[in-house]
Enzyme design. Structure first.
Site, PDB file in Angstrom:
ATOM      1  N   HIS A 135       0.878  -1.178   0.000  1.00  0.00           N
ATOM      2  CA  HIS A 135       0.000   0.000   0.000  1.00  0.00           C
ATOM      3  C   HIS A 135       0.918   1.232   0.000  1.00  0.00           C
ATOM      4  CE1 HIS A 135      -2.751   3.009   1.751  1.00  0.00           C
ATOM      5  NE2 HIS A 135      -3.744   2.228   1.373  1.00  0.00           N
ATOM      6  N   ASP A 212       3.024  -4.810   7.956  1.00  0.00           N
ATOM      7  CA  ASP A 212       1.825  -3.988   7.823  1.00  0.00           C
ATOM      8  C   ASP A 212       0.624  -4.937   7.913  1.00  0.00           C
ATOM      9  OD1 ASP A 212      -0.413  -2.693   6.943  1.00  0.00           O
ATOM     10  OD2 ASP A 212       0.508  -1.821   5.151  1.00  0.00           O
ATOM     11  N   GLN A 215      -4.605  -5.329   6.817  1.00  0.00           N
ATOM     12  CA  GLN A 215      -5.603  -6.241   6.239  1.00  0.00           C
ATOM     13  C   GLN A 215      -5.535  -7.635   6.863  1.00  0.00           C
ATOM     14  OE1 GLN A 215      -7.920  -5.259   4.159  1.00  0.00           O
ATOM     15  NE2 GLN A 215      -7.101  -3.251   3.643  1.00  0.00           N
ATOM     16  N   LYS A 238     -10.493  -0.784  10.308  1.00  0.00           N
ATOM     17  CA  LYS A 238     -10.705  -1.950   9.423  1.00  0.00           C
ATOM     18  C   LYS A 238     -11.075  -3.186  10.235  1.00  0.00           C
ATOM     19  CE  LYS A 238      -7.205  -0.330   6.146  1.00  0.00           C
ATOM     20  NZ  LYS A 238      -7.974   0.217   5.017  1.00  0.00           N
ATOM     21  N   CYS A 376      -4.655   2.382  -3.752  1.00  0.00           N
ATOM     22  CA  CYS A 376      -3.399   2.894  -3.171  1.00  0.00           C
ATOM     23  C   CYS A 376      -2.266   1.903  -3.349  1.00  0.00           C
ATOM     24  CB  CYS A 376      -3.564   3.267  -1.693  1.00  0.00           C
ATOM     25  SG  CYS A 376      -4.792   4.532  -1.415  1.00  0.00           S
TER      26      CYS A 376
HETATM   27  N1  7TS Z   1      -1.738  -0.752   4.614  1.00  0.00           N
HETATM   28  C1  7TS Z   1      -2.647  -1.546   4.030  1.00  0.00           C
HETATM   29  C2  7TS Z   1      -2.296  -2.955   3.678  1.00  0.00           C
HETATM   30  C3  7TS Z   1      -3.926  -1.048   3.789  1.00  0.00           C
HETATM   31  O1  7TS Z   1      -4.828  -1.840   3.217  1.00  0.00           O
HETATM   32  C4  7TS Z   1      -4.232   0.283   4.140  1.00  0.00           C
HETATM   33  C5  7TS Z   1      -5.565   0.899   3.833  1.00  0.00           C
HETATM   34  C6  7TS Z   1      -3.248   1.052   4.774  1.00  0.00           C
HETATM   35  C7  7TS Z   1      -2.009   0.501   4.983  1.00  0.00           C
HETATM   36  C8  7TS Z   1      -3.502   2.437   5.272  1.00  0.00           C
HETATM   37  O2  7TS Z   1      -4.389   2.394   6.336  1.00  0.00           O
HETATM   38  P1  7TS Z   1      -4.943   3.718   7.027  1.00  0.00           P
HETATM   39  O3  7TS Z   1      -6.000   3.215   7.958  1.00  0.00           O
HETATM   40  O4  7TS Z   1      -3.814   4.360   7.719  1.00  0.00           O
HETATM   41  O5  7TS Z   1      -5.501   4.565   5.920  1.00  0.00           O
HETATM   42  N2  7TS Z   1      -6.234   0.307   2.739  1.00  0.00           N
HETATM   43  C9  7TS Z   1      -7.315   0.767   2.095  1.00  0.00           C
HETATM   44  C10 7TS Z   1      -7.937   0.043   1.087  1.00  0.00           C
HETATM   45  O6  7TS Z   1      -7.580  -1.038   0.671  1.00  0.00           O
HETATM   46  N3  7TS Z   1      -8.983   0.770   0.638  1.00  0.00           N
HETATM   47  O7  7TS Z   1      -9.042   1.898   1.342  1.00  0.00           O
HETATM   48  C11 7TS Z   1      -8.010   1.922   2.251  1.00  0.00           C
END
Ligand code: 7TS
Length: 419
Positions: A135, A212, A215, A238, A376
């Protein structure tokens, strides 16, 4: 029955899909005249009443600032906030609560490590190793820190099926690799990476690893000590929790060596105009008033997951994944992107002759929420030579009927879009 008792009774049932769905009132709403089918859980999950209630109760009866008052409310708020840290510790199986840093999300957690670790340990000619399926949150902070320190960013390539080759990974672990930072589960492909092995291989060469887990945590039990991860990061929103919350687990030996990421109140031991000394971890990484209500809500989310149990959640998600994979791959013109043998309940696909955005728009007209675009992960899209995908990401509260609605609506969308 009183509102709260009703929730308590429902919570007793372990995996009764109907009562689980009743915990998520938003799932009952209509979108464009159709019952909502929410398949964008990878972007953000919905929240159960238990989380909403915990936040509401906190604001109704307990709120005050934490860590600074002798008065009763401040002490109660501090107790609740620090209890959420201990719950997070046991949720991730961290060795101590002090190894859990509260952040605003995965993005902030990675920026924190990139800055605090990077400025201390990276220099000219050093290497940071990430994968081709990261990401942007696990690419850009490292690029920025490499630019400042003179380090190089190296990339583990992604195979056609969306996996990582351990041989190729091994060949990229060099004398100059200072940290490996990889995604546990890909948000775009659903691939579960062989992170246990990857950590062992890095550790054999004395290299620390950040995972990370944004997910991963929504789908599987994480044991940071069994993994032996040096850093593990995730986002609360999430995993049924509120937005603006995230967890950073860091091994204490690293947290001690790292400089704070931001300065301000809460993170100090003693301040004079000449010199400031810092509070011990985790507080030295938590400048300013934190998202108190958010972490109280996140604690309720973790308790909810523990009550349902990852095994039961996974079983439901696996059923849907299998059904949807078979159903969608049987539709003419649909190509799945990401077919790794080890996957979570995420299906990315493209449709011959139709732009993902148009497919997503027609699905939305039928009440179906999917994500479209590059998710992303632009370098990953470049790897597959595609502009983006349509992504359905399922949670344990989704149903086979919803997967079937996705398939039939997709067939309709294709008949409208593709001549
Ligand atoms: N890393 C992964 C693997 C992610 O899926 C996401 C967000 C992030 C980092 C960033 O997370 P945040 O909560 O700090 O924004 N992924 C997604 C997605 O797949 N669709 O919208 C956000």
């Amino acid at each position: 029955m009183a509102f709260r008792e009703e929730i308590a009774v429902r919570s007793e049932n372990r995996f009764d899909l109907e009562s689980i769905r009743a915990d998520f009132p938003i799932l009952d709403r209509m979108v464009r005249g159709n019952p909502l089918v929410y398949l964008d859980n990878g972007a953000s999950s919905q929240k159960p009443l238990q989380v909403i209630e915990a936040i509401t109760e906190y604001y109704l009866g307990t709120h005050a600032n934490v860590h600074r008052g002798v008065h009763t409310l401040s002490q109660e708020a501090t107790d609740a906030f620090e209890r959420a840290r201990r719950t997070s510790q046991s949720f991730l199986n961290a060795g101590s609560a002090e190894e859990v840093i509260f952040t605003s999300g995965t993005t902030e957690a990675i920026n924190l490590v990139a800055n605090s670790f990077g400025l201390r340990f990276l220099g000219e000619g050093d290497e940071v190793l990430i994968s081709g399926m990261e990401h942007h949150a696990n690419i850009v902070p490292w690029q920025m820190i490499c630019a400042r320190t003179g380090a190089t960013l190296n990339i583990i390539p992604v195979e056609d099926d969306g996996t990582i080759s351990l041989e190729k990974y091994a060949s990229l672990l060099t004398e100059r690799t200072r940290i490996v930072s990889v995604v546990h589960v890909s948000n775009t492909l659903g691939t579960i990476n062989p992170v246990g092995q990857m950590i062992r291989m890095a550790h054999e060469r004395g290299i620390p690893v950040l995972l990370d887990g944004a997910q991963a945590v929504p789908h599987m039990k994480i044991d940071v000590r069994a993994l032996d991860a040096d850093f593990y990061v995730t986002s609360g929103h999430k995993m049924l929790g509120p937005t603006g919350t995230g967890l950073l687990y860091g091994k204490m030996e690293w947290l001690h060596k790292m400089e704070p990421y931001q300065g301000g109140g809460e993170m100090i031991e003693r301040v004079t105009f000449e010199k400031t000394t810092y509070a011990p971890p985790p507080f030295k990484f938590e400048a300013g008033t934190p998202n108190i209500a958010g972490f109280i809500g996140l604690e309720a989310a973790m308790q909810y997951i523990q009550r349902i149990g990852y095994d039961a959640m996974r079983m439901q998600e696996e059923k849907i994944l299998q059904y949807a994979t078979e159903r969608l791959s049987g539709i003419k013109g649909v190509r799945l992107i990401g077919t790794a043998p080890e996957k979570v309940s995420v299906i990315s696909f493209i449709v011959d002759g139709a732009h993902p955005f148009d497919v997503g728009t027609i699905l939305d007209q039928q009440g179906i929420a999917v994500r479209t675009g590059h998710h992303c992960t632009q370098p990953l899209m470049d790897r597959y030579c595609i502009p983006g995908t349509v992504r359905a990401s399922f949670a344990f509260y989704n149903t086979i009927e919803e997967a079937e609605k996705l398939a039939t609506s997709l067939e309709r969308a294709i008949s409208m879009l593709v001549a």
